[in-house]
Scaffold this motif. Structure first.
Motif, PDB file in Angstrom:
ATOM      1  N   THR A 233      -0.184  10.446   7.213  1.00  0.00           N
ATOM      2  CA  THR A 233      -0.498  10.574   5.792  1.00  0.00           C
ATOM      3  C   THR A 233      -1.018   9.253   5.254  1.00  0.00           C
ATOM      4  OG1 THR A 233       1.700   9.907   5.071  1.00  0.00           O
ATOM      5  CG2 THR A 233       1.346  12.259   5.433  1.00  0.00           C
ATOM      6  N   PHE A 234      -1.663   9.348   4.133  1.00  0.00           N
ATOM      7  CA  PHE A 234      -2.057   8.177   3.368  1.00  0.00           C
ATOM      8  C   PHE A 234      -1.290   8.275   2.052  1.00  0.00           C
ATOM      9  CE2 PHE A 234      -5.585   8.880   6.237  1.00  0.00           C
ATOM     10  CZ  PHE A 234      -5.850   7.608   6.711  1.00  0.00           C
ATOM     11  N   PRO A 235      -0.140   7.602   1.934  1.00  0.00           N
ATOM     12  CA  PRO A 235       0.757   7.822   0.793  1.00  0.00           C
ATOM     13  C   PRO A 235       0.117   7.506  -0.550  1.00  0.00           C
ATOM     14  CG  PRO A 235       1.686   6.228   2.343  1.00  0.00           C
ATOM     15  CD  PRO A 235       0.356   6.612   2.849  1.00  0.00           C
ATOM     16  N   GLU A 236       0.415   8.376  -1.515  1.00  0.00           N
ATOM     17  CA  GLU A 236      -0.016   8.171  -2.895  1.00  0.00           C
ATOM     18  C   GLU A 236       1.192   7.786  -3.731  1.00  0.00           C
ATOM     19  OE1 GLU A 236      -2.152  11.482  -4.484  1.00  0.00           O
ATOM     20  OE2 GLU A 236      -3.197  11.848  -2.605  1.00  0.00           O
TER      21      GLU A 236
ATOM     22  N   TRP B 258       3.981   5.839  -5.900  1.00  0.00           N
ATOM     23  CA  TRP B 258       4.621   4.526  -5.776  1.00  0.00           C
ATOM     24  C   TRP B 258       4.483   3.937  -4.375  1.00  0.00           C
ATOM     25  CZ3 TRP B 258       5.300   1.795  -9.829  1.00  0.00           C
ATOM     26  CH2 TRP B 258       5.606   2.387 -11.039  1.00  0.00           C
ATOM     27  N   PRO B 259       4.656   4.712  -3.294  1.00  0.00           N
ATOM     28  CA  PRO B 259       4.453   4.113  -1.962  1.00  0.00           C
ATOM     29  C   PRO B 259       3.020   3.621  -1.744  1.00  0.00           C
ATOM     30  CG  PRO B 259       5.711   6.133  -1.755  1.00  0.00           C
ATOM     31  CD  PRO B 259       5.235   6.062  -3.178  1.00  0.00           C
ATOM     32  N   GLY B 260       2.042   4.377  -2.235  1.00  0.00           N
ATOM     33  CA  GLY B 260       0.649   3.938  -2.113  1.00  0.00           C
ATOM     34  C   GLY B 260       0.365   2.680  -2.916  1.00  0.00           C
ATOM     35  N   THR B 261       0.979   2.613  -4.107  1.00  0.00           N
ATOM     36  CA  THR B 261       0.831   1.419  -4.938  1.00  0.00           C
ATOM     37  C   THR B 261       1.487   0.216  -4.260  1.00  0.00           C
ATOM     38  OG1 THR B 261       0.854   2.807  -6.897  1.00  0.00           O
ATOM     39  CG2 THR B 261       1.239   0.463  -7.229  1.00  0.00           C
ATOM     40  N   GLY B 262       2.644   0.441  -3.645  1.00  0.00           N
ATOM     41  CA  GLY B 262       3.309  -0.637  -2.909  1.00  0.00           C
ATOM     42  C   GLY B 262       2.466  -1.143  -1.755  1.00  0.00           C
ATOM     43  N   LEU B 263       1.804  -0.238  -1.029  1.00  0.00           N
ATOM     44  CA  LEU B 263       0.923  -0.670   0.057  1.00  0.00           C
ATOM     45  C   LEU B 263      -0.287  -1.422  -0.478  1.00  0.00           C
ATOM     46  CD1 LEU B 263       1.087   2.443   2.394  1.00  0.00           C
ATOM     47  CD2 LEU B 263       1.830   0.121   2.935  1.00  0.00           C
ATOM     48  N   LEU B 264      -0.803  -1.015  -1.627  1.00  0.00           N
ATOM     49  CA  LEU B 264      -1.912  -1.743  -2.246  1.00  0.00           C
ATOM     50  C   LEU B 264      -1.487  -3.167  -2.601  1.00  0.00           C
ATOM     51  CD1 LEU B 264      -4.800  -1.708  -3.461  1.00  0.00           C
ATOM     52  CD2 LEU B 264      -3.739  -0.916  -5.585  1.00  0.00           C
ATOM     53  N   PHE B 265      -0.309  -3.321  -3.193  1.00  0.00           N
ATOM     54  CA  PHE B 265       0.196  -4.659  -3.524  1.00  0.00           C
ATOM     55  C   PHE B 265       0.469  -5.475  -2.267  1.00  0.00           C
ATOM     56  CE2 PHE B 265       1.928  -3.051  -7.814  1.00  0.00           C
ATOM     57  CZ  PHE B 265       0.763  -3.429  -8.449  1.00  0.00           C
ATOM     58  N   LEU B 266       0.978  -4.836  -1.223  1.00  0.00           N
ATOM     59  CA  LEU B 266       1.231  -5.526   0.040  1.00  0.00           C
ATOM     60  C   LEU B 266      -0.071  -6.012   0.669  1.00  0.00           C
ATOM     61  CD1 LEU B 266       3.518  -6.332   1.991  1.00  0.00           C
ATOM     62  CD2 LEU B 266       3.140  -4.159   3.159  1.00  0.00           C
ATOM     63  N   ARG B 267      -1.103  -5.168   0.605  1.00  0.00           N
ATOM     64  CA  ARG B 267      -2.420  -5.587   1.125  1.00  0.00           C
ATOM     65  C   ARG B 267      -2.959  -6.768   0.334  1.00  0.00           C
ATOM     66  NH1 ARG B 267      -4.572  -0.174   0.559  1.00  0.00           N
ATOM     67  NH2 ARG B 267      -6.277  -1.175  -0.544  1.00  0.00           N
ATOM     68  N   ALA B 268      -2.804  -6.735  -0.984  1.00  0.00           N
ATOM     69  CA  ALA B 268      -3.279  -7.849  -1.818  1.00  0.00           C
ATOM     70  C   ALA B 268      -2.479  -9.114  -1.564  1.00  0.00           C
ATOM     71  CB  ALA B 268      -3.217  -7.464  -3.291  1.00  0.00           C
ATOM     72  N   ALA B 269      -1.158  -8.978  -1.401  1.00  0.00           N
ATOM     73  CA  ALA B 269      -0.310 -10.154  -1.148  1.00  0.00           C
ATOM     74  C   ALA B 269      -0.611 -10.799   0.187  1.00  0.00           C
ATOM     75  CB  ALA B 269       1.167  -9.753  -1.213  1.00  0.00           C
ATOM     76  N   ALA B 270      -1.062 -10.026   1.151  1.00  0.00           N
ATOM     77  CA  ALA B 270      -1.429 -10.591   2.450  1.00  0.00           C
ATOM     78  C   ALA B 270      -2.841 -11.152   2.434  1.00  0.00           C
ATOM     79  CB  ALA B 270      -1.303  -9.523   3.543  1.00  0.00           C
ATOM     80  N   ALA B 271      -3.746 -10.497   1.714  1.00  0.00           N
ATOM     81  CA  ALA B 271      -5.156 -10.859   1.803  1.00  0.00           C
ATOM     82  C   ALA B 271      -5.539 -12.054   0.944  1.00  0.00           C
ATOM     83  CB  ALA B 271      -6.012  -9.652   1.420  1.00  0.00           C
ATOM     84  N   ILE B 272      -5.032 -12.127  -0.265  1.00  0.00           N
ATOM     85  CA  ILE B 272      -5.485 -13.174  -1.184  1.00  0.00           C
ATOM     86  C   ILE B 272      -5.163 -14.583  -0.662  1.00  0.00           C
ATOM     87  CG2 ILE B 272      -5.173 -14.119  -3.507  1.00  0.00           C
ATOM     88  CD1 ILE B 272      -5.035 -11.157  -4.458  1.00  0.00           C
ATOM     89  N   PRO B 273      -3.924 -14.868  -0.214  1.00  0.00           N
ATOM     90  CA  PRO B 273      -3.682 -16.217   0.325  1.00  0.00           C
ATOM     91  C   PRO B 273      -4.461 -16.500   1.611  1.00  0.00           C
ATOM     92  CG  PRO B 273      -1.603 -15.128  -0.148  1.00  0.00           C
ATOM     93  CD  PRO B 273      -2.678 -14.114  -0.305  1.00  0.00           C
TER      94      PRO B 273
END
Length: 124
Positions: A7-10, A12-27
């Motif tokens: 699955t591709f979670p939508e 709150w879990p999908g939002t959490g993965l979006l934030f996790l991707r941003a937290a890893a990518a930006i730095p």
């Protein structure tokens, strides 16, 4: 890609993965740009550019398993090759590995390209 993730979670879990991707990518992108401007050693520059490229792919959620593993490997090599504190590289490597295992989430290019499709059959 569909075979890797059921699955591709939508929501709150999908939002959490979006934030996790941003937290890893930006730095990682920030360190890649800083390394491009300050590093004179070619192997360090290649590793930092590899990490920045993988982080850019993670940010948009494209080829997430490949980008996550690439980020994890580059950051682990950077952690062992620097004389400075390696904690940020270890953290970014762990985030990249976690994203490779968890998947991109619903708000990603992977979900748009490889996610489940809904087919509408018109009535006659």
């Amino acid at each position: 890609m569909q075979r890797l993730f059921s699955t591709f979670p939508e929501g709150w879990p999908g939002t959490g993965l979006l934030f996790l991707r941003a937290a890893a990518a930006i730095p990682a992108v920030q360190y890649g740009i800083a390394g491009l401007l300050t590093t004179s050693l070619l192997p360090h520059l290649v590793l930092q550019l590899m990490a920045a490229g993988a982080a850019a792919l993670l940010l948009i959620g494209f080829w997430t398993p490949v980008a996550g593993v690439s980020l994890a490997l580059a950051e682990v090599f950077l952690a062992f090759s620097h004389s400075q504190d390696p904690s940020i590289h270890i953290l970014l490597g762990a985030l990249g590995a976690a994203l490779a295992m968890l998947g991109p989430g619903a708000w990603s290019v992977d979900a748009r390209l490889f996610g489940r499709k809904r087919i509408h059959i018109p009535q006659r």
